[in-house]
Design an enzyme around this catalytic site. Structure first.
Site, PDB file in Angstrom:
ATOM      1  N   LYS A 102     -14.248   2.789  -2.402  1.00  0.00           N
ATOM      2  CA  LYS A 102     -14.241   3.356  -3.722  1.00  0.00           C
ATOM      3  C   LYS A 102     -12.820   3.469  -4.267  1.00  0.00           C
ATOM      4  O   LYS A 102     -12.601   3.684  -5.430  1.00  0.00           O
ATOM      5  CB  LYS A 102     -14.859   4.770  -3.712  1.00  0.00           C
ATOM      6  N   GLY A 103     -11.851   3.356  -3.358  1.00  0.00           N
ATOM      7  CA  GLY A 103     -10.456   3.590  -3.731  1.00  0.00           C
ATOM      8  C   GLY A 103      -9.926   2.710  -4.852  1.00  0.00           C
ATOM      9  O   GLY A 103      -9.008   3.096  -5.574  1.00  0.00           O
TER      10      GLY A 103
ATOM     11  N   GLU B 253      -7.268  -4.139  -4.519  1.00  0.00           N
ATOM     12  CA  GLU B 253      -7.247  -3.047  -3.541  1.00  0.00           C
ATOM     13  C   GLU B 253      -6.366  -1.896  -3.996  1.00  0.00           C
ATOM     14  O   GLU B 253      -5.464  -2.074  -4.813  1.00  0.00           O
ATOM     15  CB  GLU B 253      -6.725  -3.573  -2.194  1.00  0.00           C
ATOM     16  N   ASP B 254      -6.655  -0.731  -3.448  1.00  0.00           N
ATOM     17  CA  ASP B 254      -5.806   0.430  -3.733  1.00  0.00           C
ATOM     18  C   ASP B 254      -4.535   0.380  -2.893  1.00  0.00           C
ATOM     19  O   ASP B 254      -3.441   0.594  -3.388  1.00  0.00           O
ATOM     20  CB  ASP B 254      -6.578   1.744  -3.496  1.00  0.00           C
TER      21      ASP B 254
ATOM     22  N   ASP C 108      -2.537  -1.246   4.000  1.00  0.00           N
ATOM     23  CA  ASP C 108      -1.954  -0.384   5.030  1.00  0.00           C
ATOM     24  C   ASP C 108      -1.815  -1.203   6.321  1.00  0.00           C
ATOM     25  O   ASP C 108      -0.933  -2.044   6.413  1.00  0.00           O
ATOM     26  CB  ASP C 108      -2.876   0.840   5.174  1.00  0.00           C
TER      27      ASP C 108
ATOM     28  N   LYS D 168       2.007  -0.658   1.982  1.00  0.00           N
ATOM     29  CA  LYS D 168       2.691   0.177   2.976  1.00  0.00           C
ATOM     30  C   LYS D 168       3.054  -0.726   4.147  1.00  0.00           C
ATOM     31  O   LYS D 168       2.395  -0.701   5.192  1.00  0.00           O
ATOM     32  CB  LYS D 168       1.710   1.274   3.421  1.00  0.00           C
TER      33      LYS D 168
ATOM     34  N   PHE E 236       1.083   9.422   4.069  1.00  0.00           N
ATOM     35  CA  PHE E 236      -0.284   9.394   3.565  1.00  0.00           C
ATOM     36  C   PHE E 236      -0.291   9.839   2.110  1.00  0.00           C
ATOM     37  O   PHE E 236       0.207  10.908   1.780  1.00  0.00           O
ATOM     38  CB  PHE E 236      -1.201  10.282   4.398  1.00  0.00           C
TER      39      PHE E 236
ATOM     40  N   ASP F 183      -8.091   8.687  -1.474  1.00  0.00           N
ATOM     41  CA  ASP F 183      -8.635   9.992  -1.094  1.00  0.00           C
ATOM     42  C   ASP F 183      -8.074  10.512   0.213  1.00  0.00           C
ATOM     43  O   ASP F 183      -7.540   9.764   1.033  1.00  0.00           O
ATOM     44  CB  ASP F 183     -10.153   9.884  -0.932  1.00  0.00           C
TER      45      ASP F 183
ATOM     46  N   ARG G  45      -9.296  11.677  -5.387  1.00  0.00           N
ATOM     47  CA  ARG G  45      -9.355  10.348  -6.002  1.00  0.00           C
ATOM     48  C   ARG G  45      -9.103  10.424  -7.503  1.00  0.00           C
ATOM     49  O   ARG G  45      -8.598   9.491  -8.114  1.00  0.00           O
ATOM     50  CB  ARG G  45     -10.737   9.717  -5.795  1.00  0.00           C
TER      51      ARG G  45
HETATM   52  P1  IMP Z   1      -6.026  -0.854   6.104  1.00  0.00           P
HETATM   53  O1  IMP Z   1      -7.241  -1.570   6.607  1.00  0.00           O
HETATM   54  O2  IMP Z   1      -5.334  -0.083   7.195  1.00  0.00           O
HETATM   55  O3  IMP Z   1      -5.072  -1.744   5.354  1.00  0.00           O
HETATM   56  O4  IMP Z   1      -6.494   0.307   5.134  1.00  0.00           O
HETATM   57  C1  IMP Z   1      -7.485   0.130   4.232  1.00  0.00           C
HETATM   58  C2  IMP Z   1      -7.929   1.404   3.576  1.00  0.00           C
HETATM   59  O5  IMP Z   1      -7.444   2.586   4.221  1.00  0.00           O
HETATM   60  C3  IMP Z   1      -7.429   1.517   2.173  1.00  0.00           C
HETATM   61  O6  IMP Z   1      -8.192   0.741   1.281  1.00  0.00           O
HETATM   62  C4  IMP Z   1      -7.576   3.003   1.944  1.00  0.00           C
HETATM   63  O7  IMP Z   1      -8.894   3.307   1.577  1.00  0.00           O
HETATM   64  C5  IMP Z   1      -7.260   3.612   3.282  1.00  0.00           C
HETATM   65  N1  IMP Z   1      -5.859   4.095   3.328  1.00  0.00           N
HETATM   66  C6  IMP Z   1      -4.801   3.545   3.956  1.00  0.00           C
HETATM   67  N2  IMP Z   1      -3.679   4.261   3.761  1.00  0.00           N
HETATM   68  C7  IMP Z   1      -4.040   5.306   2.968  1.00  0.00           C
HETATM   69  C8  IMP Z   1      -3.303   6.409   2.385  1.00  0.00           C
HETATM   70  O8  IMP Z   1      -2.081   6.585   2.526  1.00  0.00           O
HETATM   71  N3  IMP Z   1      -4.039   7.269   1.627  1.00  0.00           N
HETATM   72  C9  IMP Z   1      -5.375   7.127   1.425  1.00  0.00           C
HETATM   73  N4  IMP Z   1      -6.093   6.111   1.925  1.00  0.00           N
HETATM   74  C10 IMP Z   1      -5.427   5.206   2.700  1.00  0.00           C
HETATM   75 MG    MG Z   2      -9.954   1.461   0.034  1.00  0.00          MG
END
Ligand code: IMP
Ligand code: MG
Length: 182
Positions: A45-46, A101-102, A105, A133, A154, A161, A167
């Site tokens: 949902k981000g 994407e939001d 990470d 990030k 974070f 969220d 959000r």
């Molecule tokens: P990844 O698979 O680690 O790249 O992360 C994917 C998802 O983790 C993102 O789409 C976010 O929903 C969540 N996420 C990662 N870092 C953060 C943060 O700092 N705040 C909130 N959500 C995060």
């Molecule tokens: Mg997300």
């Protein structure tokens, strides 16, 4: 009355700066995809906020679709497991897919998703993200479009969220440490 803003330690990226950056991203995408078959795919949902603003900043015809995956539980740590909860409604054949994407990470979510979607006869597949990030990256993946690079902290707001909250903040901020122990 409970105000979410009381939980914010500091604003990292202001509403105004986000608006400006998303607008710029929309302009670049409109130019790059002028002769293409652009399909925006947002990961719920981000990405709802960036999707809504980005599509309005794009000046060429565009299709949109949504999918939902899970990679996080209630906390702040990635599980590394990515599961498709809701798949796309549209056929991607011949489409120039841009995943919206939001935040990028660890990159595990996006790396999995791009691999799945690539097998659906797409013309091309690229990534547009609000935040990157890079310090946390595990998967070998880089965004094609990115509004801001953030440090290894974070963040919440503008779609992001913590435990499904925050959000709806119009900016990106950092929570007070005591929020995590509540
Ligand atoms: P990844 O698979 O680690 O790249 O992360 C994917 C998802 O983790 C993102 O789409 C976010 O929903 C969540 N996420 C990662 N870092 C953060 C943060 O700092 N705040 C909130 N959500 C995060
Ligand atoms: Mg997300």
């Amino acid at each position: 009355m409970y105000n979410m803003e009381d939980d914010i330690e500091r604003i990292l990226i202001s509403e105004k700066d986000i608006k400006k950056a998303v607008k710029k991203m929309g302009k670049a995408i409109s130019k790059d995809y002028a002769d293409k078959n652009l399909m925006l795919v947002a990961v719920l949902k981000g990405s709802v906020m960036i999707m809504a603003d980005l599509m309005r900043a794009i000046t060429i015809p565009v299709n949109i679709d949504f999918m939902s995956v899970s990679s996080y539980g209630g906390g702040t740590k990635t599980s590394g497991v990515v599961k498709i909860i809701k798949d796309l409604d549209h056929d991607l054949s011949g489409k120039d897919v841009l995943i919206v994407e939001d935040i990028l990470d660890s990159g595990l979510t996006l790396s999995y998703l791009t691999n799945v979607l690539r097998q659906r006869n797409v013309s091309s597949i690229r990534i547009a993200t609000l935040l990157d990030k890079p310090e946390r990256r595990i998967a070998d993946i880089t965004p094609d479009y990115c509004c801001f690079t953030v440090p290894d902290e974070f963040v919440v707001g503008y779609g992001l969220d913590y435990d499904q909250k925050y959000r709806n903040l119009p900016y990106v901020g950092i929570l007070k440490p005591e929020v995590y122990t509540k």
